[in-house]
Design an enzyme around this catalytic site. Structure first.
Site, PDB file in Angstrom:
ATOM      1  N   ASP A 193       6.600  -0.919  -7.225  1.00 47.95           N
ATOM      2  CA  ASP A 193       7.295  -1.090  -5.354  1.00 47.95           C
ATOM      3  C   ASP A 193       7.776  -0.635  -4.677  1.00 47.95           C
ATOM      4  OD1 ASP A 193       8.055  -3.782  -3.734  1.00 47.95           O
ATOM      5  OD2 ASP A 193       7.577  -4.733  -5.166  1.00 47.95           O
ATOM      6  N   HIS A 269      11.993  -4.641   0.146  1.00 50.89           N
ATOM      7  CA  HIS A 269      10.416  -4.920  -0.606  1.00 50.89           C
ATOM      8  C   HIS A 269      10.837  -5.068  -2.133  1.00 50.89           C
ATOM      9  CE1 HIS A 269       6.905  -6.879  -3.104  1.00 50.89           C
ATOM     10  NE2 HIS A 269       6.691  -7.192  -1.663  1.00 50.89           N
ATOM     11  N   SER A 634       4.316 -11.721  -2.968  1.00 46.41           N
ATOM     12  CA  SER A 634       5.003 -10.774  -4.349  1.00 46.41           C
ATOM     13  C   SER A 634       6.231 -11.374  -4.609  1.00 46.41           C
ATOM     14  CB  SER A 634       5.288  -9.986  -2.968  1.00 46.41           C
ATOM     15  OG  SER A 634       4.049  -9.233  -2.270  1.00 46.41           O
TER      16      SER A 634
END
Length: 856
Positions: A193, A269, A634
């Site tokens: 990620d 994220h 996600s």
């Protein structure tokens, strides 16, 4: 002569409906040997990688051992998998060095006297390297006998406090296995990620009860130490952290000050997804000074290892991602969580043959359960962006928590909206003032700034008009693009002494879901353009103007804002979100369908609270906050990664496909109202286009963490099964050999996707009659099962046996005979259900697309 395969397809790490811009062949800045056609290539060699080589060596040893004990026999014990923490082994470190040297030697010999840059040597999951060369040099490499194929590197980009309760963990899975205090203990989840913020309390080395985490002995990862990621950033919770950016650096687009040349998360994220799967239990989620509950990951005692291969300013590249996957497998992670998908279908004989899927296949062979987001490209059919049967693909659904806000107009009309905002004073209404009616010099300002109505510039407005009133601002596509922000509008409103802010929706903003946004003053966003028209009609009709000059002499519209910081839990859920990618699974770039069910499952992915990086600027509305609310597949994938960690913790010897089976056959098929799960079918007004979800929308159903820990029966598949499937694809033999070193011509048999031992039955083309078999293994006690079925439309289904008893550890074969009743090209769905006398219920969804009946 072998051709250079310049595969040019983008990949996105799915985050809140992000879009992708591709970057290919980069200029080298004038180097005479590397011209303007230079690019990064992923080169795969014919020599098998370390993982496959180990199994071959183990098989030879077992044959010799068996031959000495039992004479010459073809039967031998299946070798144990190589320990995944191979970096602890001096032998394997030396082998890695030898392979890297062989790569260097190949490059020197093939490109004698020429300049090139080798970025990575891959040796564990695939044997090859990433190299920065010209297209002419790539052609030279392709002619070497050692080289199997060359793929042009492709770009990649980014794609909870309550969901554990909605999923039933506190009274279900956690309680059954000892409580949240031990949930996931000893399991390492790897995240590829945007990195992680190690200072966040969700990743402290001791939990809220001050109990220290154990050391995962099977894991051998390390933590990079950089100025951005100092010594001590890792602990027994965060056990590994690395970053991979060589492809981006070579292209000259890496900005170390913005992107952080370290595992630190400058985007947010990666911090968010890691906390969803394995964040500490009981961490207070406070945003804009308001408490939104105690956060917990799904497996709060699991360990986290981070492999940063995505970056805020440009996304990332496949070469870096493959290097990250390869390293995670060597380190010994148990679960791998990715939200990375190609944004165009890979070319070639099948979508399954691309560097990412092939690396993940080897990871599965190493015993790693791989979870991937389905993609945010729904709701159209065949929008699936995760293809392979060895990857567990997750779509996004809602949960029942909603933060509702509303504005009550002076004519007693109530308009719904969003915004994690304070309410206006109870029982009191305030005058509303449009930003365009409060300009200091309307004609001059509008000529200078046509977007002034978005309330981004304090100097444009007359404070005396706005003071103590509700300011009305427009919400346009500029907010979606980040050119205007809610935070800036709120700052302007405060400086003008407004009582609150009301945002109406520009009619051109369609198909974009707005997350509830934190507001530290009374405010509301009206997401519907139709409701916005109602607001503006009331406002304009309440204005009193001078009969001669037409200037406003009185603002007559009044309203009160209810506030949106308190959640309600009455919504019908789960529901499949319109953006969640749908099946059928595309087998190739020609839109042919695979006999593989995708997605595998759905999980909470909409409006998910998760930890947020202290330096994150990806969402300006949550900038500076420690938690953020995000939506997308996600967010769904790490929910399943967390549940997989709970399953792996209980069943340590489960293969990846056994974990997938446990998750799939126990999935929930009904929502919290006892009705069929619904799916949104359109971007615009999605809740007005609902219809019952099919397996192409939700796979086997909605994740059921508690039932997955006691599935009863398991459908297991091996690496050899996947190889037989790949070899069965027409024209695949050379590609299979290139990636795995396996010669399909030596295979005893090949199988189709429908014949893989999956917990689902998918037939893209049913020509008259077909028999599908599934091998079931009982991992519970002795039990008797009764079979029932719901046949797909226009298909006759017979199941044998219709009842069976199965002892603990025993296997049974289930045969399902499908016969087309008439010709049809409409997809239809059914289900085989197995009801056990001990309470186990096993669901096997069926989908048949094209049906061709016999002419007889």
């Amino acid at each position: 002569m072998r051709r250079v395969l310049m595969v040019n397809f983008g990949v996105s790490l799915l985050f809140c409906f992000g879009f992708l811009s591709n970057s290919f062949g980069q200029d080298n800045g004038g180097d005479s040997d590397l011209n303007s056609t230079t690019a990064v290539y992923i080169v795969t060699l014919r020599q098998v990688p370390t993982l496959h080589l180990f199994q071959q060596e183990a098989e030879v040893k077992n044959r010799v051992r068996d031959k000495s004990k039992h004479g010459d026999t073809s039967k031998f014990t299946r070798p144990k998998l190589q320990p995944r923490n191979i970096s602890k082994s001096r032998y394997w470190r030396s082998r890695r060095s030898a392979i890297a040297q062989a790569h260097d030697s190949l490059l020197r010999n093939a490109l004698k006297g020429e300049k090139y840059i080798k970025l990575y040597s891959f040796h564990y999951l695939i044997n090859g390297f990433a190299v920065f060369v010209s297209s002419q040099q790539a052609e030279k490499l392709s002619k070497r006998r050692e080289v199997a194929n060359i793929v042009l590197d492709f770009s990649v980009r980014t794609a909870t406090t309550y969901t554990p309760q909605f999923m039933g963990l506190p009274k279900g899975a956690w309680v059954k296995e000892g409580g949240y205090e031990t949930a996931g203990e000893g399991i390492v989840i790897g995240f590829i990620d945007t990195g992680i913020d190690p200072t966040h309390p969700s990743f402290n080395g001791t939990d809220t009860s001050q109990r220290q985490y154990p050391i995962p002995n099977h894991f051998s990862g390390v933590c990079e130490v950089t100025p951005d990621f100092p010594s001590g950033s890792c602990n027994r919770k965060l056990v590994g952290a690395r970053h991979f950016a060589q492809s981006a650096i070579t292209r000259g687009i890496f900005n170390s000050s913005e992107d952080y040349a370290s595992p630190f998360d400058g985007d947010g994220h990666g911090t968010h997804t890691a906390s969803i799967a394995a964040g500490n239990h009981g961490v207070s989620a406070v945003v804009s000074g308001h408490y939104f509950g105690s956060a917990s990951g799904i497996a709060p005692r699991a360990h986290i290892s981070v492999y940063k291969a995505l970056y805020k300013s440009f996304g990332g590249f496949a070469a870096d991602v493959v290097a990250a996957i390869d390293q995670a497998a060597q380190d010994g992670v148990d679960i791998l969580s990715l939200s990375i998908t190609p944004n165009r279908r890979p070319p070639g004989v099948a979508t399954f043959f691309n560097p990412l899927d092939m690396a993940m296949l080897s990871a599965v062979k190493a015993g790693i359960f791989v979870v991937q987001a389905a993609g945010n490209t729904g709701p159209s059919p065949k929008s699936m962006s995760s293809f392979s049967p060895w990857i567990f693909t997750v779509g996004a659904a809602t949960h029942d928590r909603v933060y509702s806000n509303s504005i009550i107009l002076g004519n007693n009309v109530s308009i719904p909206g969003i915004g994690l905002a304070l309410p206006t004073d109870e029982g009191k209404v305030y005058t509303m003032i449009s930003a365009l009616d409060a300009l200091k010099n309307k004609s001059l300002v509008l000529d200078k700034d046509m977007y002034v109505g978005e309330c981004q510039d304090y100097d444009s407005f007359d404070k005396d008009i706005i003071r103590g009133n509700l300011l009305i601002c427009s919400y346009s596509i500029r907010f979606v693009l980040g050119l205007s922000t809610i935070k800036q509008a709120l700052a302007v409103a405060k400086n003008l002494s407004a009582k609150g802010v009301v945002f109406f929706m520009d009619p051109y903003v369609l198909g974009f879901q707005i997350n509830p946004t934190p507001m530290d003053m009374p405010g509301i966003i009206i997401p519907s353009s139709e409701d916005s028209k109602v607001l503006l009609k009331y406002y304009n009709s309440s204005l009193v103007r001078d009969g001669t000059t037409k200037e406003i002499v009185r603002f007559g519209a009044v309203a009160a804002i209810a506030g949106g910081q308190n959640a309600n839990f009455s919504n019908r859920a789960p529901k499949i979100m319109y953006y969640s990618a749908r099946g059928p699974d595309p087998e190739d770039s020609l839109f042919n369908d695979a006999d593989i069910l995708k997605p595998n499952l759905v999980a909470p992915g909409n409006s998910i609270w998760g930890a947020w990086s202290s330096a994150a600027t990806e969402s300006t509305e949550f900038e500076g906050e420690s938690f953020a609310m995000m939506s997308g597949t996600s967010m769904a994938a790490p929910h399943v990664a967390g549940v997989a960690a709970l399953v792996k913790q209980k069943f340590r010897k489960f293969s990846p496909s056994a974990i997938a089976s446990a998750l799939s056959t126990t999935a929930v098929l009904f929502d919290n109202k006892g009705e069929a799960i619904m799916a949104q079918r359109a971007y615009a007004n999605p809740d007005q286009t609902l219809s019952p979800a099919t397996p192409f929308d939700m796979g086997n159903g909605f994740v059921n963490a508690t039932a997955a820990l006691d599935p009863g029966l398991i459908f297991d598949s091996s690496f050899e099964d996947y190889m037989s499937f790949l070899c069965g694809i027409n024209g695949s033999a050379p590609v299979v050999f290139n990636y795995t070193g396996k010669n399909c011509l030596l295979s005893n048999a090949t199988i189709s996707g429908a014949d893989l031992n999956l917990p689902s039955i998918t037939v893209a083309r049913l020509n008259n009659t077909r028999t599908i078999q599934r091998l079931m293994t009982n991992i519970a006690g002795n039990e008797t099962y009764t079979v029932s079925l719901i046949p797909p439309f226009d298909v006759l289904v017979k199941v044998s046996p219709t009842q069976f008893s199965i002892a603990s550890g025993e296997t049974k074969l289930l045969s399902v005979i499908l016969t087309a009743k008439k010709n049809s090209s409409i997809a239809s769905f059914g289900r085989v259900k197995l009801f056990g006398t001990a309470g186990h219920v096993v669901h096997i969804p069926m989908s048949v697309t094209v049906k061709i009946a016999s002419n007889q």
